[in-house]
Motif scaffolding. Structure first.
Motif, PDB file in Angstrom:
ATOM      1  N   LYS A  38      -1.036  12.994  29.370  1.00 24.00           N
ATOM      2  CA  LYS A  38       0.364  13.108  28.939  1.00 24.00           C
ATOM      3  C   LYS A  38       0.993  14.423  29.388  1.00 24.00           C
ATOM      4  N   ASP A  39       0.174  15.364  29.875  1.00 21.80           N
ATOM      5  CA  ASP A  39       0.688  16.628  30.419  1.00 21.80           C
ATOM      6  C   ASP A  39       1.115  16.483  31.883  1.00 21.80           C
ATOM      7  N   LEU A  40       1.157  15.268  32.369  1.00 22.38           N
ATOM      8  CA  LEU A  40       1.445  14.994  33.778  1.00 22.38           C
ATOM      9  C   LEU A  40       2.834  15.446  34.202  1.00 22.38           C
ATOM     10  N   GLY A  41       3.783  15.457  33.282  1.00 18.10           N
ATOM     11  CA  GLY A  41       5.147  15.837  33.638  1.00 18.10           C
ATOM     12  C   GLY A  41       5.909  14.647  34.184  1.00 18.10           C
ATOM     13  N   ASP A  42       6.455  14.789  35.382  1.00 15.88           N
ATOM     14  CA  ASP A  42       7.202  13.708  36.035  1.00 15.88           C
ATOM     15  C   ASP A  42       6.204  12.650  36.505  1.00 15.88           C
ATOM     16  N   VAL A  43       5.958  11.664  35.650  1.00 20.60           N
ATOM     17  CA  VAL A  43       4.922  10.665  35.888  1.00 20.60           C
ATOM     18  C   VAL A  43       5.128   9.949  37.219  1.00 20.60           C
ATOM     19  N   GLU A  44       6.341   9.476  37.467  1.00 28.08           N
ATOM     20  CA  GLU A  44       6.616   8.729  38.704  1.00 28.08           C
ATOM     21  C   GLU A  44       6.309   9.572  39.947  1.00 28.08           C
ATOM     22  N   ALA A  45       6.756  10.814  39.958  1.00 28.01           N
ATOM     23  CA  ALA A  45       6.520  11.692  41.109  1.00 28.01           C
ATOM     24  C   ALA A  45       5.032  11.951  41.296  1.00 28.01           C
ATOM     25  N   LYS A  46       4.326  12.188  40.201  1.00 34.00           N
ATOM     26  CA  LYS A  46       2.883  12.451  40.287  1.00 34.00           C
ATOM     27  C   LYS A  46       2.127  11.226  40.768  1.00 34.00           C
ATOM     28  N   LEU A  47       2.509  10.058  40.264  1.00 31.30           N
ATOM     29  CA  LEU A  47       1.836   8.838  40.714  1.00 31.30           C
ATOM     30  C   LEU A  47       2.078   8.589  42.199  1.00 31.30           C
ATOM     31  N   MET A  48       3.235   8.976  42.699  1.00 33.59           N
ATOM     32  CA  MET A  48       3.518   8.815  44.122  1.00 33.59           C
ATOM     33  C   MET A  48       2.602   9.709  44.980  1.00 33.59           C
ATOM     34  N   GLU A  49       2.073  10.767  44.388  1.00 32.87           N
ATOM     35  CA  GLU A  49       1.114  11.611  45.104  1.00 32.87           C
ATOM     36  C   GLU A  49      -0.201  10.876  45.358  1.00 32.87           C
ATOM     37  N   LEU A  50      -0.425   9.792  44.623  1.00 28.75           N
ATOM     38  CA  LEU A  50      -1.636   8.990  44.820  1.00 28.75           C
ATOM     39  C   LEU A  50      -1.484   8.001  45.972  1.00 28.75           C
ATOM     40  N   LYS A  51      -0.267   7.819  46.431  1.00 24.14           N
ATOM     41  CA  LYS A  51       0.032   6.862  47.501  1.00 24.14           C
ATOM     42  C   LYS A  51      -0.801   7.190  48.741  1.00 24.14           C
ATOM     43  N   GLY A  52      -1.430   6.148  49.286  1.00 18.40           N
ATOM     44  CA  GLY A  52      -2.213   6.301  50.513  1.00 18.40           C
ATOM     45  C   GLY A  52      -3.598   6.887  50.305  1.00 18.40           C
ATOM     46  N   THR A  53      -4.000   7.097  49.047  1.00 20.09           N
ATOM     47  CA  THR A  53      -5.328   7.666  48.780  1.00 20.09           C
ATOM     48  C   THR A  53      -6.289   6.588  48.281  1.00 20.09           C
ATOM     49  N   ASP A  54      -7.544   6.984  48.122  1.00 19.66           N
ATOM     50  CA  ASP A  54      -8.560   6.087  47.581  1.00 19.66           C
ATOM     51  C   ASP A  54      -8.771   6.325  46.078  1.00 19.66           C
ATOM     52  N   PHE A  55      -7.763   6.832  45.396  1.00 16.16           N
ATOM     53  CA  PHE A  55      -7.843   7.178  43.984  1.00 16.16           C
ATOM     54  C   PHE A  55      -8.490   6.077  43.148  1.00 16.16           C
ATOM     55  N   PHE A  56      -8.076   4.839  43.328  1.00 16.89           N
ATOM     56  CA  PHE A  56      -8.563   3.746  42.475  1.00 16.89           C
ATOM     57  C   PHE A  56     -10.046   3.443  42.701  1.00 16.89           C
ATOM     58  N   ASN A  57     -10.574   3.807  43.822  1.00 23.25           N
ATOM     59  CA  ASN A  57     -12.005   3.618  44.072  1.00 23.25           C
ATOM     60  C   ASN A  57     -12.839   4.712  43.408  1.00 23.25           C
ATOM     61  N   LEU A  58     -12.215   5.808  43.025  1.00 20.32           N
ATOM     62  CA  LEU A  58     -12.935   6.947  42.456  1.00 20.32           C
ATOM     63  C   LEU A  58     -13.023   6.906  40.933  1.00 20.32           C
ATOM     64  N   LEU A  59     -12.363   5.953  40.311  1.00 22.26           N
ATOM     65  CA  LEU A  59     -12.347   5.880  38.852  1.00 22.26           C
ATOM     66  C   LEU A  59     -13.715   5.490  38.305  1.00 22.26           C
ATOM     67  N   GLU A  60     -14.011   6.039  37.142  1.00 20.46           N
ATOM     68  CA  GLU A  60     -15.267   5.720  36.469  1.00 20.46           C
ATOM     69  C   GLU A  60     -15.104   4.446  35.643  1.00 20.46           C
ATOM     70  N   PRO A  61     -16.133   3.616  35.612  1.00 22.31           N
ATOM     71  CA  PRO A  61     -16.089   2.488  34.674  1.00 22.31           C
ATOM     72  C   PRO A  61     -16.287   3.020  33.255  1.00 22.31           C
ATOM     73  N   PHE A  62     -15.773   2.306  32.278  1.00 25.35           N
ATOM     74  CA  PHE A  62     -16.009   2.653  30.884  1.00 25.35           C
ATOM     75  C   PHE A  62     -17.437   2.256  30.505  1.00 25.35           C
ATOM     76  N   PRO A  63     -17.996   2.841  29.470  1.00 33.95           N
ATOM     77  CA  PRO A  63     -19.339   2.435  29.020  1.00 33.95           C
ATOM     78  C   PRO A  63     -19.418   0.945  28.663  1.00 33.95           C
ATOM     79  N   THR A  64     -18.301   0.340  28.301  1.00 34.43           N
ATOM     80  CA  THR A  64     -18.274  -1.076  27.913  1.00 34.43           C
ATOM     81  C   THR A  64     -17.945  -2.025  29.070  1.00 34.43           C
ATOM     82  N   THR A  65     -17.639  -1.495  30.235  1.00 29.93           N
ATOM     83  CA  THR A  65     -17.170  -2.327  31.350  1.00 29.93           C
ATOM     84  C   THR A  65     -18.129  -3.466  31.673  1.00 29.93           C
ATOM     85  N   PHE A  66     -19.390  -3.171  31.849  1.00 31.50           N
ATOM     86  CA  PHE A  66     -20.330  -4.197  32.294  1.00 31.50           C
ATOM     87  C   PHE A  66     -20.657  -5.183  31.175  1.00 31.50           C
TER      88      PHE A  66
END
Length: 172
Positions: free
Chosen positions: A28-56
């Motif tokens: 929630k300390d992200l600030g301008d959420v839309e602008a910050k999320l646009m910084e993820l554009k073109g990256t592999d961010f979603f591949n780097l996320l950790e699964p939750f302990p309950t995922t499997f």
């Protein structure tokens, strides 16, 4: 009936990934959420996320109930790239559903009802507006946020109740 799982917040720790990526104590300390999320554009961010302990456990449970899939929203203005990395994440964690049940869209509600049988599908999602829209279009939604809600006592009974309800709806 198909049980669709959202990814971010349900299977993958999106908010933890945001905190780590941007070096924040809390997302929630992200600030301008839309602008910050646009910084993820073109990256592999979603591949780097950790699964939750309950995922499997969640994947195994919905697989045991029958038909299941993924229904996840890609990053706006980066749909192709973010969907690609979400698929890579699923494959890398060996939880890829059948390709026809791996859906990346901003219009999740289009999958609320099976287009061939007319039966209600189930969505497990952390975003209240996605759940509300799913239900407005005839589906059954369960709001679940893996980092806040109890898996055993909260989610599993809700899944069982939703399956029972969906089965009863078939005969109405």
């Amino acid at each position: 009936m198909t049980i669709y799982l959202d990814m971010d917040g349900v299977l993958a720790d999106f908010f933890g990934g945001i905190e780590q990526h941007f070096g924040l104590e809390h997302w929630k300390d992200l600030g301008d959420v839309e602008a910050k999320l646009m910084e993820l554009k073109g990256t592999d961010f979603f591949n780097l996320l950790e699964p939750f302990p309950t995922t499997f456990k969640l994947i195994d449970y919905v697989k045991s109930t029958g038909d299941w899939g993924i229904c996840s929203s890609p990053l706006r203005k980066d749909e192709y790239n973010s969907a690609y990395w979400k698929r890579i994440w699923l494959e890398g964690h060996l939880i890829m559903p059948p390709v026809t049940k791996c859906i990346f869209t901003h219009r999740k509600h289009r999958y609320a009802v099976d287009k061939y049988t007319g039966h209600a599908n189930i969505l497990i999602d952390d975003k209240p507006s996605n759940c509300a829209e799913w239900e407005m279009h005839g589906g059954i939604a369960i709001r679940y946020q893996a980092n806040q809600d109890d898996f055993e006592e909260y989610l599993l009974p809700k899944i069982d109740d939703a399956i029972d309800y969906a089965e009863r709806l078939k005969y109405v």
